[in-house]
Write a protein that holds these residues in place. Structure first.
Motif, short mmCIF file in Angstrom:
data_model
loop_
_atom_site.label_atom_id
_atom_site.label_comp_id
_atom_site.label_asym_id
_atom_site.label_seq_id
_atom_site.Cartn_x
_atom_site.Cartn_y
_atom_site.Cartn_z
N ARG A 63 0.83 -1.21 0.00
CA ARG A 63 0.00 0.00 0.00
C ARG A 63 0.86 1.25 0.00
O ARG A 63 0.50 2.29 0.55
N ILE A 64 2.02 1.16 -0.62
CA ILE A 64 2.96 2.28 -0.61
C ILE A 64 2.32 3.53 -1.22
O ILE A 64 2.40 4.63 -0.66
N ALA A 65 1.67 3.38 -2.37
CA ALA A 65 1.11 4.54 -3.07
C ALA A 65 0.03 5.22 -2.24
O ALA A 65 0.01 6.44 -2.09
N SER A 66 -0.90 4.43 -1.70
CA SER A 66 -2.02 5.02 -0.98
C SER A 66 -1.59 5.65 0.34
O SER A 66 -2.03 6.76 0.69
N VAL A 67 -0.70 5.00 1.09
CA VAL A 67 -0.25 5.57 2.36
C VAL A 67 0.65 6.78 2.12
O VAL A 67 0.58 7.77 2.85
N THR A 68 1.47 6.72 1.08
CA THR A 68 2.28 7.90 0.74
C THR A 68 1.39 9.08 0.39
O THR A 68 1.64 10.22 0.81
N GLY A 69 0.33 8.82 -0.38
CA GLY A 69 -0.61 9.88 -0.72
C GLY A 69 -1.26 10.47 0.52
O GLY A 69 -1.43 11.69 0.62
N ALA A 70 -1.62 9.62 1.48
CA ALA A 70 -2.26 10.10 2.70
C ALA A 70 -1.31 10.96 3.53
O ALA A 70 -1.69 12.03 4.02
N TYR A 71 -0.05 10.52 3.67
CA TYR A 71 0.84 11.34 4.51
C TYR A 71 1.29 12.60 3.77
O TYR A 71 1.53 13.64 4.40
N ALA A 72 1.32 12.55 2.44
CA ALA A 72 1.60 13.78 1.69
C ALA A 72 0.45 14.77 1.83
O ALA A 72 0.66 15.99 1.89
N SER A 102 -0.94 21.86 -2.96
CA SER A 102 0.09 20.81 -2.97
C SER A 102 -0.36 19.57 -2.22
O SER A 102 0.20 18.48 -2.42
N ALA A 103 -1.37 19.72 -1.37
CA ALA A 103 -1.87 18.57 -0.61
C ALA A 103 -2.89 17.76 -1.41
O ALA A 103 -3.07 16.56 -1.17
N ILE A 104 -3.57 18.39 -2.37
CA ILE A 104 -4.65 17.72 -3.09
C ILE A 104 -4.20 16.47 -3.83
O ILE A 104 -4.93 15.46 -3.84
N PRO A 105 -3.00 16.44 -4.46
CA PRO A 105 -2.60 15.21 -5.14
C PRO A 105 -2.56 13.99 -4.23
O PRO A 105 -2.69 12.86 -4.71
N GLY A 106 -2.41 14.20 -2.93
CA GLY A 106 -2.44 13.08 -2.01
C GLY A 106 -3.77 12.33 -2.02
O GLY A 106 -3.82 11.15 -1.67
N VAL A 159 -5.64 11.88 -4.82
CA VAL A 159 -5.91 11.22 -6.10
C VAL A 159 -4.78 10.36 -6.63
O VAL A 159 -5.02 9.41 -7.39
N LEU A 160 -3.54 10.69 -6.25
CA LEU A 160 -2.42 9.98 -6.86
C LEU A 160 -2.32 8.53 -6.41
O LEU A 160 -1.99 7.66 -7.21
N GLY A 161 -2.60 8.25 -5.13
CA GLY A 161 -2.48 6.89 -4.63
C GLY A 161 -3.31 5.90 -5.43
O GLY A 161 -2.78 4.93 -5.99
N PRO A 162 -4.65 6.09 -5.52
CA PRO A 162 -5.46 5.17 -6.31
C PRO A 162 -5.07 5.14 -7.78
O PRO A 162 -5.13 4.09 -8.43
N LEU A 163 -4.66 6.30 -8.34
CA LEU A 163 -4.28 6.34 -9.76
C LEU A 163 -3.02 5.53 -10.01
O LEU A 163 -2.97 4.73 -10.96
N PHE A 222 -0.30 22.22 -6.99
CA PHE A 222 -0.73 20.87 -7.36
C PHE A 222 0.39 20.12 -8.07
O PHE A 222 0.66 18.95 -7.77
N GLY A 223 1.06 20.79 -8.99
CA GLY A 223 2.12 20.13 -9.77
C GLY A 223 3.31 19.74 -8.91
O GLY A 223 3.77 18.59 -8.97
N THR A 224 3.81 20.66 -8.10
CA THR A 224 4.97 20.33 -7.26
C THR A 224 4.58 19.33 -6.17
O THR A 224 5.39 18.47 -5.80
N GLY A 225 3.36 19.44 -5.66
CA GLY A 225 2.90 18.47 -4.67
C GLY A 225 2.84 17.07 -5.25
O GLY A 225 3.24 16.10 -4.61
#
Length: 408
Positions: free
Chosen positions: A135-144, A262-266, A268-272, A313-316
């Motif tokens: 779950r690296i992607a989803s947890v990384t997204g959450a902490y980001a 910068s927080a918003i990608p957290g 959407v990025l994990g599931p994507l 958003f982009g840098t995040g």
């Protein structure tokens, strides 16, 4: 070397660990990003030049670069949980020292804050690789998301606290002490875990071999360029906006908007990322979004709200991708810590040149456009590095390198 074991085996303890991770992450930007909206007040209080103020912004980045290589050793010696708790203690001490009053404590406290953040930055990806390998992607997204949201609140509130509530810049910055204190309280239950970052058997490679892999350098360059651009804007966005006619309060609000974006990608990025075969197109698209935002700030500053949101958003998204690469491009937690230490050491050393270089460039040209152009060119270079780092490959450990060629 002690063997790693599952830190939490029950659902409630897993939830507690996740909450602790989010609270640790909330400390990894806010104490630094909250400085920019009151940087003008600090310059007036100590009669600092633009270049010296840029040095104040750069000190945490230098601390990131110097301390990051030490973080994997701390984890091996004391365990991940205890090393992360020590990072929070450093952060709390640095926040207090920064607001103590004298100029020397302002600079030293800022450097201590950077040291604490460096340890957290390096070790959280290793913790995720060990405890949430699927779950690296989803947890990384959450902490980001937690990291960006806390930074947004800090950026948006520090100026009103300093002026509207009469706290001054030192009192407003001292208010950030609540973040590490709450995180320490919630992280305390994890301190019974003494496991090191290595996997059972201890056969994972150390940091040395990591530096020989081209894939590791691609991840490092992607992270470093994004950090260079991001911290330039963290330090100088309020001044850039002021030169475009925005008030200090408006600039502070837009600075907070950038952090929030910068927080918003957290979200959407994990599931994507979990649905994609690789991350090349995501890295390209987000890098180009950063480039477009920088161009917009030069040519259509009246739409600064839009450009600031796009930039955030982009840098995040790029920093989340870089953090994900620590786990996705490695085979085990110790290797993930080594890559994280390398990327953050070299990357933040590169980023450290950003604020003073841009501040000096602005002083010479008396215009912010040349600085924005430099960042635009670097964002296009970042897109190329992201395309390489985003390939579906892994850095091979010593145990597998003989049978499988190293990625890169």
């Amino acid at each position: 070397m002690s063997q790693a074991r599952p830190v939490l085996s029950t659902a409630p303890r897993t939830v507690l660990l996740l909450i602790g991770i989010l609270l640790v992450a909330a400390n990894l930007r806010a104490p630094i990003t909250g400085l920019a909206p009151v940087l003008g007040m600090i310059q007036d209080a100590f009669a600092l030049s633009t270049a010296h103020a840029g040095l104040l912004t750069t000190l945490p980045l230098l601390a990131f670069a110097l301390v990051s290589p030490l973080a994997p050793w701390l984890a091996r010696r004391f365990g991940l949980a205890r090393a992360l708790f020590a990072a929070l203690v450093l952060l709390a001490g640095g926040v207090v020292l920064r607001s103590a009053g004298p100029a020397w404590s302002l600079f030293v406290g800022t450097a201590v804050i950077g040291a604490g953040i460096a340890v957290g930055n390096v070790l959280l990806p290793a913790l995720l690789k060990r405890d949430f390998p699927t779950r690296i992607a989803s947890v990384t997204g959450a902490y980001a998301l937690a990291m960006g949201a806390a930074a947004a609140v800090a950026s948006a509130t520090v100026f009103p606290l300093a002026t509207g509530f009469g706290l001054g810049w030192s009192g407003a910055l001292l208010a950030m002490l609540v973040l590490p204190l709450v995180a320490m309280l919630l992280w305390w239950p994890q301190l019974g875990e003494r496991a090191a970052v290595a996997e059972p058997g201890g056969g994972a490679p150390g940091a040395g071999p990591i530096w020989r892999h081209s894939l590791a350098w691609q991840v490092t360059l992607f992270m470093g360029l994004n950090s260079f651009i991001y911290y330039v804007m963290i330090g100088w966005l309020p001044a850039i906006l002021a030169s475009r006619g925005y008030s200090a309060a408006e600039a502070g609000s837009l600075h907070g908007l950038m952090q929030l974006a910068s927080a918003i990608p957290g979200l959407v990025l994990g599931p994507l990322i979990q649905r994609l075969h690789d991350q090349r197109m995501v890295a390209l698209a987000t890098s180009l979004l950063v480039a477009g935002a920088l161009l917009g700030l030069q040519w259509l500053p009246q739409l600064a709200g839009l450009w600031v949101a796009c930039f955030g958003f982009g840098t995040g998204a790029c920093i989340i991708l870089a953090l994900m690469f620590m786990g996705l491009r490695t085979e085990n937690p110790r290797q993930a810590a080594a890559l994280s230490g390398m990327a953050q050491c070299v990357g933040y050393l590169l980023a450290a040149f950003g604020p003073p270089l841009v501040g000096g460039l602005r002083d010479r040209s008396q215009d912010w456009n040349p600085a924005l152009t430099v960042c635009l060119v670097l964002s296009l270079t970042m897109a190329a590095a992201g395309m390489l780092a985003g390939r579906n490959r892994r850095i091979r450990s010593a145990s597998t390198a003989a049978s499988t060629p190293a990625a890169g």
